[in-house]
Write an enzyme that holds these catalytic residues in place. Sequence first.
Site, PDB file in Angstrom:
ATOM      1  N   HIS A 109      -2.843   2.877  -4.648  1.00 34.69           N
ATOM      2  CA  HIS A 109      -2.151   2.320  -3.190  1.00 34.69           C
ATOM      3  C   HIS A 109      -0.735   1.886  -3.420  1.00 34.69           C
ATOM      4  O   HIS A 109      -0.342   0.753  -2.987  1.00 34.69           O
ATOM      5  CB  HIS A 109      -3.195   1.484  -2.829  1.00 34.69           C
TER       6      HIS A 109
ATOM      7  N   ASP B 255       1.073  -1.215  -0.163  1.00 31.76           N
ATOM      8  CA  ASP B 255       0.224   0.061  -0.021  1.00 31.76           C
ATOM      9  C   ASP B 255       0.892   1.284   0.016  1.00 31.76           C
ATOM     10  O   ASP B 255       2.191   1.127   0.087  1.00 31.76           O
ATOM     11  CB  ASP B 255      -0.773  -0.185   1.113  1.00 31.76           C
TER      12      ASP B 255
ATOM     13  N   GLU C 110      -9.939   2.104  -5.799  1.00 28.95           N
ATOM     14  CA  GLU C 110      -9.650   3.441  -5.320  1.00 28.95           C
ATOM     15  C   GLU C 110      -8.411   4.284  -6.160  1.00 28.95           C
ATOM     16  O   GLU C 110      -7.652   4.956  -5.613  1.00 28.95           O
ATOM     17  CB  GLU C 110      -9.237   3.683  -3.717  1.00 28.95           C
TER      18      GLU C 110
HETATM   19  C1  ACM Z   1     -10.841  -1.106   0.083  1.00 26.66           C
HETATM   20  O1  ACM Z   1     -11.348  -1.017   1.217  1.00 26.66           O
HETATM   21  N1  ACM Z   1     -10.292  -0.134  -0.481  1.00 26.66           N
HETATM   22  C2  ACM Z   1     -10.670  -2.315  -0.600  1.00 26.66           C
END
Ligand code: ACM
Length: 773
Positions: free
Chosen positions: A278, A203, A343
Amino acid sequence: MSKSIITLILMMCCLGCQNKASKVFTEETIQIIPKPKELMLNSGSFIFNDKTQLYLPDKRYFRTTDPLRARFKTTANWDLKVATELPPSNVIRLTENKNLAEEAYTLNVNSNDISIEANSYSGFLYGLETLRQLLPSEIERQDEVKDMVWEIPAVQIHDAPRFKWRGLMLDVSRHFFDKDYIKQTIDRLAYLKMNTLHLHLVDDQGWRIEIKRYPKLTEIGAYRVDQEDKPWNGRPTQPVDGAKMYGGFFTQEEIKEIVAYAESRGITVVPEIEMPAHVTSAIASYPEFSCLEQPVTVPSGGLWPITDIYCAGKDSTFEFLENILTEVMDLFPSKYIHVGGDEATKTNWKACVHCQKRMKTEGLQNVEELQSYFIKRMERFISSKGRILIGWDEILEGGLAPGATVMSWRGVKGGLEASAEGHDVVMSPGSHCYFDHYQGPMDTEPKAWGGFTPISKVYEFDPVVDSMTEDQARHVLGGQANLWAEYIPTTAQSEYMIYPRIAALSETLWSPKANRSWDEFSSRLTTLFKRYEYQDINYAKSVYTVTADTKVNAATNDLTVSLDTEFPNTDIRYVLNDNEMVSSAEPYSAPIEIHATTTIKASRYVDNKPVGKVFEKTFNYHKGVGKKVTYNTMYSDSYKGRGANNMVNIIRGTKNFHDGQWQAWIGNDMDLIIDLEQPTEVSEVKIGAMENQGPDIYFPTRVEVLLSTDGKSFKTAGIIDRPFEVNPVIVLKDFTLQFNKQMATHVQVKAISLKKSPGGGGAWLFVDEITIN
Ligand code: ACM
Ligand code: ZN
C-alpha cells in the site's frame, strides 16, 4: 422594608421561577449517548443563566470547558466565566477525585449547582459532554436561540468506559480531507466519548504527511492524475505531465495543530505509516526502495493486487522507514504507532536478489517469514523509542513481533490468535466496524465499497468474543470503526457514512453490555438526529428506509409481503398499484397478501404525512410462486437466501451479494426442480443471475430448462449458452428461455457454473428468482 413588600417580592420571584422551570423530567427524556453506567434522576432541576460559572481545581483542565462554553456563546450569547474562587452557587464545580478510574467521572446536578468529579482531564471533559447532552437539543444550534430556558434535570451519574480504545480510522489517502474537517470530526468523536482517531496517512493513491528529510514523498507522492469523474476501479494509470492533479497533504505544522486540538478533546491521534505494501505513492517518489526500482506513478484509483512494495532485502529501505518514523514520532505523542502491514502480495520478493539474500542470511523459509522479519525489525526500532507497534492482523503471518499489538480486521480471528499469544488487540472486524459498507439497501444508498453493515449490526458489536478466555479478554483494548475512502470523495459523504453509526459504536465501547438495548437506543438516536441536524451534520437516515420481505404460507402457497424499517415502531403506510402516496394511505400493521402482480408504495409517516424516500416495488407474480423446490445440488451454507422458497418468493436479489436474497454455489452447478403441483401451461422460464467478477461471482456458462408431466422423465425445453467474458462491473441478468406452450407439472432448471475462476480459485454462481410464466 415592610414584611408585605418582602412577601410581594418573593411572590414575584416565585412567579418568575414557575414561568421558567416548567419542564417535567422523566428517565425517558434523558437521552445520553453513550448511555451512562449508572444514572439516578432526582427531583428538581438546574437552570443556567449568564452568571453561571465554572470552577476548576487546576488550570490545566481549562480546555475541558471549551465545548460547553462555545455552545452557550453561540446559542445564548453568554460568556460563561471560569472562576478562580469557588462561587457559593450557580456553579459547575470540577473536583479531582483520585479514587475514580481513568476517564471515569461523576456528575451531580441539583438546583443550586453542578459537581463533576474525575481523576483525569478526560473524565472532566466527559462529565461536561454529558452535561451538554442533558441540555435541550437547541444547545447544538449554530445561531442564537431566543427565550430558551437552559434547564437540566437533577441527576446523579456515575460513569466509566468499558474499553480504553474507542476509535475511528479516517483514510485520508484515497481521498484527502483537510485539517478543518479532521478537527470537526475530533469534536464529534469527543461528543460521543470516543478517544482515538487513527489517521491512515499513507496508501498507494496518496502520501499525506510532510516528511522533511524526504520532500519528494509529498511533492510527488501526494498527487495523482485527477480522474475523479471515473469509477474508482476504472481509472487507468496515466502519465502525469501537465495533467490536472488531485491531492494534498498535511504539513508538519498542521499535524501539530491537529494533535494539539485532539489532545484538548481527550483524543489520541494514532498515525499509520503503511509498510511494506500500500505504498505506491512512496515508490513513485523513491523507486530505489522497491525491489524493481522501476519508475511508477501514483495510481488515481483501484490497484490490485499490490505487488510493487518496499524491498525487504535492502538495509536502505529500513533506514528510510526509520527516518520517516523518527519524524512521525516527534509529531505524534501516541503510545501506538501503526505500520499497516496488510495485503502485501510478495511476488517481487520471490524474484529479488536482495530479498532472496536476506532470506538466506536470516534463515527465513518463505516470504511470509520475510514480512515477519520486516515487521519485527520495525518493532525493535519503535519499541527502542518507547512506543508500541500496532498493525493489521497480517502481521501475525510468519510470526508476530514480541511487543506488537494487533488490529483485527479480517473478522475476529486475528484478535483471537494474538490475544491467545498474550498480545493486546484492537477489534475492528469488517462485519461490524467497516463504515465503507452500505448501511441500507444498495439500491437506495449512495455508491459504497460493498458489504452491508447497518447501524443495528454495529450496535451488536462486541470486541470481546464469546469464545475468549478471561485472559484473552483482558488483552482486548477495545474497538474501532474504519472508514476507507475509495468511495468517499467529499466531507458530506464522509459524514453520511460515519453518522449515526459511530454513535452505536460509541455505546458498544463505552457502556456496560448489560445496559444495551437496540429498541431503547433507537429512541435516544432520534434525539441525536435532532442534534445532528442542528450541528449541520449530513447524517444518514437509512434506519427509516422501508424494506420489503416476502413469506410463503406452506399450506396455502399464499404469498405475503411484510414491510419494515430498521427502526422499531415506525409508522409505515402504504398504497397499492396506481394509487398515490397520500395522507389517507393504509397504516401498515400486518403482512399484505398478494395473489397477482402488485405494486406496493410505502413510506414512513410523521404527523400523518409521508417523510423521506417513498418505497416502490412491483412484485411480479408468476406460476411458480410458493411452489416446492427440490435441490439436486445444494446451495452453499454461506448464501442460503431465504431458504426453501427463495427461488420462487418474488423478491429479487440486488447487486449487493450480501443482501440475503441470493442462493449461491461454489465450484458446482445449480440443479433444481420446481413442483407446480398440477398440470400448468408453461411458455417461459427466466433465471435471474448476477456477475461480479471482483469477488469471483460469474454468470452460468449455460442454463437449461427441462419439463416433465410426471416428475420422473424430463425433456429439454430450451438451452442458453453464454461463454465466459471478462466484465469489470456488477451486472444482474435474466436468462430468459421461451418455447412453445406446453403442459408441465414439474420444471427442472440447471445452471452450469464456470467452476474455476480465471485466477484459479473456485467460481461462484449466484442465482435468484426463477420466474415461470
Ligand atoms: C484493510 O482493510 N486492508 C486493513
Ligand atoms: Zn527486494
